[in-house]
Write a protein that holds these residues in place. Structure first.
Motif, short mmCIF file in Angstrom:
data_model
loop_
_atom_site.label_atom_id
_atom_site.label_comp_id
_atom_site.label_asym_id
_atom_site.label_seq_id
_atom_site.Cartn_x
_atom_site.Cartn_y
_atom_site.Cartn_z
N LYS A 6 -0.43 -51.87 24.47
CA LYS A 6 -0.20 -52.90 23.46
C LYS A 6 -1.24 -54.01 23.55
CE LYS A 6 4.80 -52.16 23.58
NZ LYS A 6 6.08 -52.76 23.98
N SER A 63 -4.37 -64.32 21.89
CA SER A 63 -4.05 -62.94 21.58
C SER A 63 -4.84 -62.04 22.50
CB SER A 63 -4.40 -62.64 20.12
OG SER A 63 -4.35 -61.25 19.88
N HIS A 100 -4.39 -56.11 20.24
CA HIS A 100 -3.25 -55.36 19.71
C HIS A 100 -2.07 -56.29 19.42
CE1 HIS A 100 -5.20 -51.57 19.86
NE2 HIS A 100 -5.31 -51.54 21.16
N ARG A 101 -0.97 -56.15 20.14
CA ARG A 101 0.29 -56.80 19.76
C ARG A 101 0.67 -58.01 20.61
NH1 ARG A 101 4.26 -51.64 19.48
NH2 ARG A 101 5.74 -53.29 19.89
N THR A 102 -0.03 -58.27 21.68
CA THR A 102 0.48 -59.18 22.70
C THR A 102 -0.18 -60.56 22.66
OG1 THR A 102 0.82 -57.27 24.12
CG2 THR A 102 0.92 -59.43 25.17
N ASP A 111 5.54 -60.04 22.52
CA ASP A 111 5.12 -58.81 21.83
C ASP A 111 5.41 -59.00 20.35
OD1 ASP A 111 4.69 -56.33 20.77
OD2 ASP A 111 5.80 -55.24 22.31
N CYS A 112 4.35 -59.11 19.56
CA CYS A 112 4.48 -59.43 18.14
C CYS A 112 4.66 -58.20 17.26
CB CYS A 112 3.27 -60.22 17.67
SG CYS A 112 3.12 -61.83 18.47
N GLY A 113 4.52 -57.01 17.82
CA GLY A 113 4.76 -55.79 17.06
C GLY A 113 3.61 -55.32 16.20
N ASP A 114 2.51 -56.07 16.16
CA ASP A 114 1.35 -55.70 15.34
C ASP A 114 0.14 -56.47 15.85
OD1 ASP A 114 -0.18 -54.50 13.41
OD2 ASP A 114 0.85 -55.35 11.70
N LEU A 149 -0.19 -61.66 11.43
CA LEU A 149 -0.35 -60.27 11.83
C LEU A 149 -1.18 -59.45 10.85
CD1 LEU A 149 3.30 -59.59 13.05
CD2 LEU A 149 1.38 -60.61 14.29
#
Length: 244
Positions: free
Chosen positions: A32, A52, A55-57, A105-108, A147
């Motif tokens: 991620k 950031s 990726h997502r983190t 964890d933002c998912g995107d 995102l």
């Protein structure tokens, strides 16, 4: 050839030095994170630094603690001590306002970050709404993440909890900025050629859509009194708007 203006002392610039380096973990969290670092941000009061990790983190680090670690342990700081991470289950009560390192964890893929702090006296501009889902106190600190999908997620920095999903953009959210007056008005700039104005004190309702750009919008900024917004994009023009 570039040159400095007369008021700049080049010798002072030479004496500047690196005080530290924050590194993402060598082993990604289930792939991620660990790629490019797209964006960074400081909280308005300097209490937190966020970046950031790819990726997502997104990593949130208490800045005073980070500086102390640099002084004690040298320039490299991986900031992966599990004892400093914020537990969402045990983040209430007296621990709420104590800065803790934690991971979101933002998912995107995360393209943009912005911190916002609340001033209780600044009421929502939507005066017809008497009931709100969220009532922000004086010590409220929020993190907005823009995102790849066009979604904007709003997080409570002290608890790590997701508060709001703002889902009106159709392309990447390239930049985010909060009004500096503590009103929790958020503006987002996107590749969908628009800027959108959100009132987080009105539960994240969208106030306006600004369409002056003919191409992707890259960046936006408020004037110090929060009355004007300027933005730039791929069209190589600066667009200014007065927010009333």
């Amino acid at each position: 050839m570039a040159s400095f203006p007369p008021r700049v002392n080049e010798k002072e610039i030479v004496r500047s030095r690196t005080i530290g380096e924050l590194l993402a973990p060598a082993a990604p969290f289930d792939k991620k994170c660990g790629r490019e670092n797209w964006t960074v941000a400081f909280a308005p009061d300097g209490s937190y630094f966020a970046w950031s990790q790819g990726h997502r983190t997104v990593k949130l680090v208490p800045w005073s603690q980070c500086l102390k670690n640099f002084l004690l342990h040298g320039t490299k700081n991986i900031t992966n001590s599990s004892g400093l991470r914020l537990s969402r289950q045990n983040s209430d009560g007296g621990q709420k306002n104590k800065p803790r390192e934690h991971i979101i964890d933002c998912g995107d893929i995360v393209w943009s970050l912005a911190f916002g702090s609340s001033v209780p006296e600044k009421q929502s501009r939507c005066v017809n709404i008497e009931w709100h889902r969220f009532r922000f106190g004086q010590d409220q600190l929020l993190l907005a993440t823009g995102l790849n999908s066009g979604c904007i997620k709003i997080w409570d920095v002290y608890t790590g909890k997701l508060l709001l999903n703002l889902v009106d953009h159709t392309e990447v959210v390239r930049d985010l900025t909060f009004a500096p007056d503590g009103s929790l008005i958020l503006v987002s700039a996107s590749r969908d050629k628009t800027l959108r104005v959100w009132d987080l004190k009105d539960d994240g309702n969208m106030m306006k859509v600004l369409r002056g750009h003919q191409n992707w919008v890259y960046s936006c900024a408020f004037s110090p009194d929060s009355s004007m917004l300027c933005s730039v994009g791929a069209s190589k023009a600066v667009v200014a708007a007065i927010l009333v």
